[in-house]
Design an enzyme around this catalytic site. Structure first.
Site, PDB file in Angstrom:
ATOM      1  N   ASP A 270       0.870  -1.177   0.000  1.00  0.00           N
ATOM      2  CA  ASP A 270       0.000   0.000   0.000  1.00  0.00           C
ATOM      3  C   ASP A 270       0.908   1.228   0.000  1.00  0.00           C
ATOM      4  O   ASP A 270       2.138   1.104  -0.010  1.00  0.00           O
ATOM      5  CB  ASP A 270      -0.950  -0.003   1.200  1.00  0.00           C
ATOM      6  CG  ASP A 270      -2.323   0.575   0.832  1.00  0.00           C
ATOM      7  OD1 ASP A 270      -2.349   1.686   0.261  1.00  0.00           O
ATOM      8  OD2 ASP A 270      -3.352  -0.084   1.099  1.00  0.00           O
ATOM      9  N   HIS A 316     -13.148  -1.971  -7.467  1.00  0.00           N
ATOM     10  CA  HIS A 316     -14.460  -1.314  -7.583  1.00  0.00           C
ATOM     11  C   HIS A 316     -14.388   0.176  -7.243  1.00  0.00           C
ATOM     12  O   HIS A 316     -15.336   0.916  -7.500  1.00  0.00           O
ATOM     13  CB  HIS A 316     -15.521  -2.028  -6.739  1.00  0.00           C
ATOM     14  CG  HIS A 316     -15.438  -1.802  -5.263  1.00  0.00           C
ATOM     15  ND1 HIS A 316     -16.545  -1.851  -4.445  1.00  0.00           N
ATOM     16  CD2 HIS A 316     -14.388  -1.526  -4.441  1.00  0.00           C
ATOM     17  CE1 HIS A 316     -16.193  -1.609  -3.193  1.00  0.00           C
ATOM     18  NE2 HIS A 316     -14.888  -1.418  -3.164  1.00  0.00           N
TER      19      HIS A 316
END
Length: 416
Positions: A270, A316
């Site tokens: 990340d 998404h």
């Protein structure tokens, strides 16, 4: 004479409500109540029959109300959320004593809100949302809902997400649609916050709001982690196989999987500010098998030759062309046979889910539009993303979680 639809629905409500009542009485459980001491989730536990009865009652109630109120109300539903936002913003629930009352005058003084505004806020939320009640004229007391807000931080986090992040974005989503853009910073959220940044960039510059967003997300169930562990063949991977967890935050997914599959190793990736210090918080039983790496998924993948590249509820959040870019950035590091695994929502074909399930899915899709200018996708649309990214992504499979589940586990294999 055939039975009318409204009678059919009323009969279903009656019959299935009887199932719910029987469940409560036979198990000595409290009845649902708006009272301050009422249960927050009367039917949280129960057999599949009880859960089905709950779903049947709620769906029949929705349809019956819509039929009786008529089409104009479907076009113009009551949707003034301002009083409920005021309850949240001015922390009114925390100012009402549990087990007692407070006058409108004292509540106004404590909250800094004019007395006549406090009065209309409380009386509106009492009739529309069962938040507060007025046991005697001029005095406010808790209901189950207002007490929940006063005592449960998760309720406050979720209201903050809804009213401070989603609601303003929804109000500007149509303006964003009109621009016809596929850029993540052309969204209802960006317009509502008067920024040229996308939502994640905005959060990076507004850490307090980012923390609240993360706290709201942390209230979600761990059931989907269990589904991830059972809807992909992790146990069939070779010993010491490497799983790269892209967008893995502080590693909660990798920790869960590492504890279930002791033969696997994990690299959690990340942004630098996200993974900083995360290794120091790892449970002892997974130390040495999970490492953290600062990485922007829109740059080339630095971990080469891993066995699985996992993206869990990541894509998404992004428009199609950005998802395709993420997949393409993996390619230079992929070895033959490497798997790309995605856990994400799978939009249904209309009418193939229960009413409330489909309502929830369509709502989630609308939220993605408002916050990120992104979308939820149907199975065929997920497959098209991979085909567009590169035809060498083969063996596409999408395993829906549950018979009519809202999400699934998707996998492809790299076949150079």
């Amino acid at each position: 004479m055939s039975t009318s639809r409204i009678i059919q629905l009323a009969q279903k409500i009656s019959a299935q409500a009887a199932v719910l009542d029987s469940h409560l009485q036979s198990n000595g459980l409290p009845q649902p109540s708006f009272n301050e001491d009422g249960p927050t989730e009367a039917f949280k536990e129960g057999t599949p029959d009880v859960q089905q009865a709950k779903s049947d009652v709620l769906e029949a109630m929705i349809e019956l109300r819509q039929l009786i109120e008529g089409p104009m109300n479907n076009l113009l539903p009551p949707n003034n959320l301002s009083p409920l936002v005021a309850v949240y913003r001015f922390k009114l629930a925390s100012l009402v004593p549990v087990g007692s009352t407070i006058s409108f005058r004292d509540l106004a003084e404590k909250s800094g809100v004019r007395e006549h505004d406090v009065k209309r806020i409380v009386r509106y939320t009492a009739v529309y949302h069962r938040v507060f009640h007025e046991p005697k004229k001029g005095f406010v007391a808790h209901t189950a809902a207002s007490k929940l807000l006063a005592e449960n931080p998760a309720a406050s986090h979720l209201m903050g997400l809804t009213f401070d992040e989603c609601w303003p974005a929804h109000n500007r989503a149509v303006d964003a649609i009109a621009q016809g853009s596929e850029e993540p910073n052309v969204s209802g959220y960006a317009l509502a916050n008067n920024t040229s940044l996308n939502t994640f960039q905005f959060f990076s510059e507004n850490p307090t709001r980012a923390e609240r967003f993360a706290a709201a997300m942390a209230t979600t169930s761990t059931a989907s982690l269990e589904a991830l562990s059972t809807h992909f063949a992790w146990s069939e991977l070779s010993p010491n196989s490497t799983v790269v967890d892209l967008g893995g935050s502080r590693g909660h997914v990798s920790i869960y999987l590492a504890q279930k599959f002791a033969h696997l190793r994990f690299v959690v990736q990340d942004l630098p500010e996200v993974v900083k210090g995360a290794a120091d918080t790892l449970p002892e039983d997974v130390q040495g098998r999970i490492e953290f790496s600062a990485h922007d998924m829109f740059t080339n993948q630095p971990t080469q030759g891993a066995d699985v590249y996992l993206l869990r509820y990541v894509l998404h959040d992004w428009p199609d062309k950005y998802c395709i870019d993420v997949l393409r950035k993996l390619i230079p590091s992929l070895k033959a046979g490497a798997k790309v695994v995605i856990q994400d929502h799978l939009l249904p074909e209309p009418g193939t889910m229960t009413l409330r399930q489909e309502m929830n899915m369509r709502n989630m899709d609308a939220i993605m539009l408002s916050l990120f200018n992104s979308r939820e996708r149907e199975v065929e649309e997920w497959e098209e993303l991979f085909n567009t990214a590169d035809s060498r992504f083969g063996g596409f499979t999408a395993n829906r979680i549950g018979e009519h589940g809202s999400s699934g586990v998707i996998s492809v294999e790299w076949t150079p």
